[in-house]
Design a protein around this motif. Structure first.
Motif, PDB file in Angstrom:
ATOM      1  N   MET A   1      55.983  44.627  40.779  1.00 33.07           N
ATOM      2  CA  MET A   1      55.044  43.706  40.919  1.00 33.07           C
ATOM      3  C   MET A   1      54.697  42.778  39.853  1.00 33.07           C
ATOM      4  N   THR A   2      53.934  41.684  40.252  1.00 29.83           N
ATOM      5  CA  THR A   2      53.766  40.609  39.211  1.00 29.83           C
ATOM      6  C   THR A   2      52.195  40.674  39.009  1.00 29.83           C
ATOM      7  N   ASP A   3      51.726  40.050  37.893  1.00 28.38           N
ATOM      8  CA  ASP A   3      50.273  39.592  37.682  1.00 28.38           C
ATOM      9  C   ASP A   3      49.706  39.088  39.027  1.00 28.38           C
ATOM     10  N   GLN A   4      50.530  38.293  39.919  1.00 28.04           N
ATOM     11  CA  GLN A   4      49.964  37.552  41.022  1.00 28.04           C
ATOM     12  C   GLN A   4      49.620  38.683  42.012  1.00 28.04           C
ATOM     13  N   ASN A   5      50.558  39.638  42.277  1.00 30.55           N
ATOM     14  CA  ASN A   5      50.377  40.594  43.272  1.00 30.55           C
ATOM     15  C   ASN A   5      49.065  41.441  42.922  1.00 30.55           C
ATOM     16  N   TRP A   6      49.016  41.781  41.567  1.00 31.17           N
ATOM     17  CA  TRP A   6      48.210  42.683  41.109  1.00 31.17           C
ATOM     18  C   TRP A   6      46.638  42.010  41.452  1.00 31.17           C
ATOM     19  N   ALA A   7      46.464  40.541  41.138  1.00 32.22           N
ATOM     20  CA  ALA A   7      45.412  39.979  41.623  1.00 32.22           C
ATOM     21  C   ALA A   7      44.886  40.209  42.866  1.00 32.22           C
ATOM     22  N   GLU A   8      45.958  39.681  43.718  1.00 24.50           N
ATOM     23  CA  GLU A   8      45.825  39.835  45.351  1.00 24.50           C
ATOM     24  C   GLU A   8      45.337  41.089  45.928  1.00 24.50           C
ATOM     25  N   VAL A   9      45.870  42.232  45.105  1.00 26.99           N
ATOM     26  CA  VAL A   9      45.445  43.689  45.550  1.00 26.99           C
ATOM     27  C   VAL A   9      43.949  43.727  44.914  1.00 26.99           C
ATOM     28  N   ASP A  10      43.735  43.220  44.024  1.00 28.01           N
ATOM     29  CA  ASP A  10      42.202  43.360  43.435  1.00 28.01           C
ATOM     30  C   ASP A  10      41.308  42.559  44.412  1.00 28.01           C
ATOM     31  N   ASP A  11      41.761  41.309  44.778  1.00 29.24           N
ATOM     32  CA  ASP A  11      40.884  40.557  45.952  1.00 29.24           C
ATOM     33  C   ASP A  11      40.803  41.234  47.233  1.00 29.24           C
ATOM     34  N   TYR A  12      41.882  42.013  47.572  1.00 30.45           N
ATOM     35  CA  TYR A  12      41.843  42.672  48.979  1.00 30.45           C
ATOM     36  C   TYR A  12      40.816  43.788  48.787  1.00 30.45           C
ATOM     37  N   PHE A  13      40.823  44.699  47.644  1.00 32.01           N
ATOM     38  CA  PHE A  13      39.663  45.726  47.591  1.00 32.01           C
ATOM     39  C   PHE A  13      38.418  45.051  47.396  1.00 32.01           C
ATOM     40  N   THR A  14      38.163  44.038  46.402  1.00 33.59           N
ATOM     41  CA  THR A  14      36.871  43.528  46.285  1.00 33.59           C
ATOM     42  C   THR A  14      36.367  42.936  47.636  1.00 33.59           C
ATOM     43  N   GLY A  15      37.378  42.214  48.435  1.00 35.16           N
ATOM     44  CA  GLY A  15      36.706  41.528  49.596  1.00 35.16           C
ATOM     45  C   GLY A  15      36.110  42.769  50.638  1.00 35.16           C
ATOM     46  N   ALA A  16      36.948  43.817  50.558  1.00 38.94           N
ATOM     47  CA  ALA A  16      36.542  45.032  51.562  1.00 38.94           C
ATOM     48  C   ALA A  16      35.431  45.606  50.961  1.00 38.94           C
ATOM     49  N   LEU A  17      35.320  45.856  49.958  1.00 42.56           N
ATOM     50  CA  LEU A  17      34.386  46.965  49.420  1.00 42.56           C
ATOM     51  C   LEU A  17      33.203  46.522  48.728  1.00 42.56           C
ATOM     52  N   LEU A  18      33.222  45.272  48.081  1.00 46.88           N
ATOM     53  CA  LEU A  18      31.949  44.665  47.663  1.00 46.88           C
ATOM     54  C   LEU A  18      31.535  43.680  48.305  1.00 46.88           C
TER      55      LEU A  18
END
Ligand code: SAH
Ligand code: DHB
Ligand code: MG
Length: 218
Positions: A1-18
Motif C-alpha cells: 500500500m502507498t500513501d496514494q492508496n490510503w488516501a483513495e480508501v479514505d475517499d471511498y469511506f468518506t464518500g460513502a458514509l459522510l
C-alpha cells in the motif's frame, strides 16, 4: 500500500458514509485562503471525534489547538442543547478564521469559547470538569498538555490526543526532534499516571501514517 492508496480508501469511506457538508468544506477553503496550514483532521477523523463525543454523552468539551475550527465544528455538533466547548489557540489569526467558520456553522460565543494564548497559560485558568478533551496543538508539549488537562477532568472523561505516531518516528528512542520527544514524554505520563487508562492506534489515510491516543480517566 502507498500513501496514494490510503488516501483513495479514505475517499471511498468518506464518500460513502459522510454527508456532503458545505459548512465544513467552506471552513477548510477559508482556512486555506487565509494561509493556515492544511493540517486539520481528515473528514473521517472529524466524524470519529463527533461520534466519540456523542458516545461519551459530552455536554462540555475542551479542545487544545483550534486552527481554523474544522475539528471544533465536528466536536461542537456533538453537544446537546446547552452544551459548551472551550478551544485554546495560540495564533490570533487562526482564532479569527475559526471564529468566522464556527459562526457560519451556527456556533456563536455562547456555545464555543475560543481562548487565544499559549494553552499551558490558558488551561490553568479554565474551570472543569470537561466530559471530552481533544489535544491537538504543538506536539512538543504533549506531556504537559496531558498533565494539565487531567486537572480539568473527572472520572469518566474521555481524552483523545492526535498525531502520536508521526510516520513512525515515535519509536526512535534516540530522536532529538522536540515533537517526537513530546509524544514519548506523553506516553510516559500515560503509562505512569494511575488516573489514566489509555491505548494508542495507528492510522493511515489522507493524513499519511499517524495515530491517536484514546484515554479514559478512572
Ligand atoms: N484541531 C485542528 C488542528 C490544530 S493544528 C483541526 O483538526 O482542525 C494545531 C494548532 O495548535 C495550530 O493552530 C497552532 O497555532 C496551535 N498551537 C500551537 N502551539 C500552541 C500553543 N502553545 N497553545 C495553543 N495552541 C497552539
Ligand atoms: C501537524 C499537526 C497536526 O495537528 C496534524 O494533525 C498534522 C500535522 C504538524 O504540525 O505538522
Ligand atoms: Mg492533528
Amino acid at each position: 500500500m502507498t500513501d496514494q492508496n490510503w488516501a483513495e480508501v479514505d475517499d471511498y469511506f468518506t464518500g460513502a458514509l459522510l454527508s456532503p457538508d458545505p459548512v465544513l468544506d467552506d471552513a477548510l477553503a477559508d482556512s486555506a485562503a487565509a494561509g493556515l496550514p492544511r493540517i486539520a483532521v481528515a473528514p473521517n477523523q472529524g466524524k470519529l471525534l463527533n461520534l466519540l463525543a456523542r458516545q461519551a454523552g459530552a455536554r462540555s468539551i475542551l479542545e487544545v489547538g483550534t486552527l481554523g475550527g474544522y475539528s471544533t465544528i465536528w466536536l461542537a455538533r456533538a453537544l446537546p442543547a446547552g452544551g459548551k466547548l472551550v478551544t485554546c489557540e495560540y495564533e490570533p489569526k487562526h482564532a479569527e478564521v475559526a471564529k468566522a467558520n464556527l459562526a457560519r456553522a451556527g456556533f456563536g460565543e455562547d456555545v464555543v469559547d475560543i481562548r487565544v494564548g499559549a494553552a499551558l497559560d490558558t488551561l490553568p485558568t479554565l474551570t472543569g470538569p470537561f466530559d471530552f478533551i481533544f489535544v491537538d496543538a504543538d506536539k512538543n508539549n504533549l506531556g504537559n498538555y496531558v498533565r494539565a488537562v487531567l486537572d480539568l477532568s473527572r472520572p469518566g472523561t474521555t481524552i483523545v490526543v492526535d498525531n502520536v505516531v508521526r510516520a513512525g518516528r515515535v519509536i526512535d528512542a534516540g530522536s532529538t526532534d522536540p515533537d517526537v520527544l513530546g509524544v514519548r514524554e506523553m506516553v510516559d505520563v500515560l503509562a505512569a499516571e494511575p488516573r489514566l487508562d489509555a491505548t494508542a492506534v495507528q492510522t493511515v489515510g489522507t493524513k499519511g501514517h499517524d495515530g491517536f491516543v484514546l484515554a479514559l480517566v478512572r
